[in-house]
Design an enzyme around this catalytic site. Structure first.
Site, PDB file in Angstrom:
ATOM      1  N   ASP A  78      47.882  29.753  27.453  1.00 52.29           N
ATOM      2  CA  ASP A  78      49.296  29.430  27.662  1.00 52.29           C
ATOM      3  C   ASP A  78      50.121  30.634  28.347  1.00 52.29           C
ATOM      4  O   ASP A  78      51.171  30.443  28.565  1.00 52.29           O
ATOM      5  CB  ASP A  78      49.928  29.141  26.218  1.00 52.29           C
ATOM      6  N   ASP A  97      35.261  27.794  24.615  1.00 58.89           N
ATOM      7  CA  ASP A  97      34.643  27.321  23.572  1.00 58.89           C
ATOM      8  C   ASP A  97      34.698  25.681  23.040  1.00 58.89           C
ATOM      9  O   ASP A  97      34.746  25.338  22.207  1.00 58.89           O
ATOM     10  CB  ASP A  97      35.087  28.107  22.301  1.00 58.89           C
ATOM     11  N   ASP A 112      42.812  41.280  16.944  1.00 52.51           N
ATOM     12  CA  ASP A 112      43.649  41.981  17.758  1.00 52.51           C
ATOM     13  C   ASP A 112      44.068  43.120  17.061  1.00 52.51           C
ATOM     14  O   ASP A 112      44.048  44.354  17.571  1.00 52.51           O
ATOM     15  CB  ASP A 112      44.755  41.241  18.728  1.00 52.51           C
ATOM     16  N   ASP A 164      45.575  34.604  27.069  1.00 53.54           N
ATOM     17  CA  ASP A 164      45.555  33.394  26.418  1.00 53.54           C
ATOM     18  C   ASP A 164      45.797  32.385  27.254  1.00 53.54           C
ATOM     19  O   ASP A 164      46.413  32.522  28.205  1.00 53.54           O
ATOM     20  CB  ASP A 164      46.369  33.316  24.981  1.00 53.54           C
TER      21      ASP A 164
END
Length: 544
Positions: free
Chosen positions: A188, A131, A279, A186
Site C-alpha cells: 500500500d 505469496d 521488523d 509494503d
C-alpha cells in the site's frame, strides 16, 4: 477590574451562596467535615483499592514516559538528521523488495511508483515477492511482465506456501538478491521517485545499518476514522522515532519505507518469523550487534490507511501481539547487554507499552466499585490522589499527539484539537482487541500474520467495492458494546452523586467502546451506497 458597587457585590455573593450554586457545591463536597472519620476501609475495600491504585500507577508511568519522549525530542533537536555526512562517488547496487499477499487492489499503484524510482538501471533490482492465493497472482505477474518489457529491472517470485509469512518471503528474496542494500515497501506504499537518492548516501558511514523514513497518508482526509488514524501514526513517527533516534537509544525499522545494509541483516541473524513484528525483532538484534540506525523525518513515503474499523483493529492487534512477542524474546538480551541504562529503560517501555491494554481492562472492571468506595472515603483523596493519576495516564496521550501535529502542521495544528477526544476514545476502544492479542503473546499462542486489507481508497470519491478481504467480526464487538453500557452506568452513578469531575473521563470510555463496537458491526452494511458517482469497483486494475 474590581468594582466598588456594593449592590453588585451583594448580588455576586448571593449567587455564590445560592443553595444549588457553586459555593454550596464546594462547601458540601470539599469543606464539609460532618461525617469525617465515620468511614473505615475493610478488607473487601482494600482488596479492590490496592489493585486499583497499582493499575493507576502503572498506567501513569507509561503516561509519564510519553512526556519524556516529548522532552527528548526537543532536548536533542540539534541531533536531527537531514543530510548525509558524505556522498557515494559510485552508487551501490540496491535491491527493492516488494512483499505482497492478496493485494489485487493496490499492487498496480505500488509497481507504478517503484518503476519511477530515480536510480541507475544497472544498479537496481526489483523483486515482487508474491505469496498470494487469489487473483493477485495474475494481476502482479502481468504487471511485472509489462514493466519488464519496458526495460525495468523487475522480476516476479511466487511461493507455493507462506512459511514464515512476510519474514519468510523477505528471507527467500535475499537468497537471490544482488544488492548490497535492500529497500522494502509494503503493497500500500507509493515511494517518491527520489526516495533511494535521498536515503542511500547515508550509508557512506560504514556503521549505519538501516535508514527509516516517515510514513505519510494518501487518504488522510477520507473519513473521520482515517483522520484519527493519521494522528496516531504521526505521534509515532514524529515523537517516538525522532525522540529515540535523536537521543541515541534503540528504535525500530517499521517493516517498510526503509533501506537496510545487507550485511547488517546477515550479522543480526537474518529475518526470523517467531514474532509478528519481524521488523522490530531484527532491528533490536542488529543494534545489539553495534549497528547504528538513522531516522529521516523529512523524507516522506505515502501509504494508505485502513478505511474499515475491523481492518484497523486487525493491524493494531498484530502490532500489539508482535511487540509483546519481541519483548519476551529480546528484552532479556537487551537488559543483559552492555547498552547504556537509558537505552535499556527505553527498550523496556517501548516493547512493553502494550501491556497497558490488559491494565485498562482491569481498571475498567474496578472503576465503578472503586468510585463508590472513594466517594465514601471523601473527596479530598479523590481530587488529590486519583485525579493526578488519571491526568498522568490520559492527558499525556492528548498532549503527545497534539505536539506531533504542531511539528508537522505549524499553521493548522489547532484543528487537531477537534480530533483529540475521539483519538483518546478510540485508544480506549481498542482495549478489548489488543488485550486479547497481548494475552495470546504472553501465553505463547501462535497465530498467522494477518495482513491489513487495503482497497485503493484514496479520496471520498472512492468506495470499498469488495467484501472478500473483510475480517470476521467475532465476539469482540459485542463485548465492546457491553463494556460501553457498563461505563454508561458508571456515568449515571457519577452524575447522581454529583461526582462531576470524573464524568468527562468516563464519557470517553463510553464513546470509545461503543464507537469501535458499532463501527465493527455496521461496516459493510451500506457497502452498496456510494459516496460519489465515481467509484472503483472492478476487482483488479483496469488494463490487466
Amino acid at each position: 477590574m474590581l468594582t466598588s458597587d456594593p449592590n453588585l457585590l451583594l448580588s455576586m455573593l448571593a449567587v455564590w451562596a445560592a443553595p444549588r450554586g457553586i459555593g454550596q457545591y464546594i462547601r458540601q463536597h470539599f469543606l464539609d467535615r460532618t461525617f469525617q472519620g465515620l468511614y473505615h476501609a475493610n478488607a473487601f475495600d482494600l482488596g479492590l483499592l490496592i489493585p486499583y491504585f497499582v493499575v493507576l500507577v502503572l498506567l501513569a508511568s507509561y503516561g509519564l514516559h510519553r512526556y519524556i519522549l516529548v522532552y527528548l525530542y526537543y532536548k536533542h533537536r540539534d541531533n536531527r538528521t537531514t543530510e548525509p555526512a558524505a556522498l557515494f562517488d559510485d552508487l551501490p547496487r540496491v535491491t527493492v523488495q516488494l512483499p505482497i499477499f492478496n493485494e489485487q487492489y493496490v499492487v498496480e499503484r505500488l509497481l507504478d511508483a517503484v518503476s519511477k524510482l530515480k536510480y541507475p538501471r544497472e544498479k537496481l533490482d526489483i523483486q515482487v515477492l508474491d505469496d498470494s492465493t487469489d487473483e493477485t497472482m495474475d494481476v502482479a505477474r502481468n504487471l511485472v511482465e509489462r514493466y519488464a518489457a519496458l526495460g525495468k529491472p523487475i522480476t516476479y517470485h511466487h511461493r507455493t506456501n507462506r512459511e514464515g509469512f512476510k519474514a519468510g518471503a523477505l528471507a527467500e528474496g535475499m537468497n537471490i538478491a544482488k544488492g548490497e542494500f535492500i529497500a522494502i515497501f509494503d503493497a500500500d506504499f507509493t515511494p517518491p521517485g527520489d526516495f533511494l537518492l535521498r536515503t542511500i548516501h547515508h550509508f557512506t558511514d560504514p556503521k549505519i545499518g538501516m535508514v527509516q523514513t516517515r510514513w505519510t497518508h494518501i487518504n488522510r482526509n477520507y473519513s473521520f476514522l482515517t483522520q484519527v488514524e493519521a494522528i496516531l501514526l504521526d505521534g509515532h513517527f514524529v515523537l517516538e522515532h525522532s525522540g529515540r533516534a535523536r537521543s541515541g537509544v534503540f528504535f525500530n525499522f517499521n517493516g517498510t519505507a526503509g533501506v537496510w545494509r545487507r550485511k547488517a541483516i546477515e550479522e543480526a541473524g537474518g529475518w526470523q518469523h517467531d514474532t509478528l513484528t519481524e521488523d522490530t525483532d531484527l532491528s533490536y538484534r542488529a543494534q545489539l550487534k553495534g549497528w547504528k540506525f538513522i531516522y529521516l523525518q523529512d523524507v516522506e513515503c505515502p501509504a494508505e490507511l485502513p478505511v474499515e474499523m475491523t481492518a484497523f483493529k486487525t493491524q493494531q492487534a498484530r502490532w500489539a501481539k508482535g511487540l509483546v512477542q519481541t519483548g519476551k524474546k529480546i528484552l532479556p538480551r537487551v537488559l543483559c547487554s552492555n547498552a547504556p541504562w537509558r537505552t535499556k529503560v527505553e527498550a523496556w517501555y517501548h516493547l512493553t507499552a502494550n501491556l497497558s491494554y490488559p491494565l485498562m481492562v482491569v481498571l475498567s472492571v474496578l472503576l465503578l466499585p472503586a468510585m463508590v468506595i472513594r466517594f465514601y472515603q471523601g473527596w479530598f483523596q479523590m481530587v488529590y490522589i486519583d485525579l493526578p493519576l488519571f491526568l498522568a495516564s490520559t492527558f499525556s496521550i492528548s498532549s503527545f499527539y497534539l505536539v506531533s501535529q504542531r511539528e508537522l502542521f505549524p499553521k493548522t495544528w489547532p484543528r487537531a484539537l477537534i480530533y483529540l477526544p475521539f483519538l483518546m476514545a478510540l485508544g480506549i476502544g481498542l482495549t478489548v482487541t489488543n488485550t486479547k492479542a497481548v494475552i495470546e503473546a504472553l501465553i505463547g499462542k501462535e497465530s498467522a500474520f494477518a495482513r491489513t486489507p487495503k482497497y485503493r481508497v484514496e479520496s471520498k470519491l472512492d468506495k470499498v467495492g469488495a467484501k472478500r478481504y473483510r475480517k470476521r467480526l467475532g465476539w469482540v464487538p459485542w463485548v465492546e458494546l457491553l463494556i460501553g453500557a457498563y461505563f454508561a452506568l458508571t456515568v449515571y452513578y457519577a452524575i447522581e452523586n454529583e461526582n462531576y469531575i470524573t464524568v468527562p473521563f468516563l464519557v470517553l470510555f463510553v464513546v470509545g467502546y461503543w464507537y469501535t463496537g458499532l463501527m465493527s458491526l455496521l461496516q459493510g452494511r451500506f457497502a452498496g451506497v456510494s459516496l460519489s458517482s465515481e467509484t472503483h469497483t472492478k476487482p483488479f486494475p483496469v488494463g490487466v
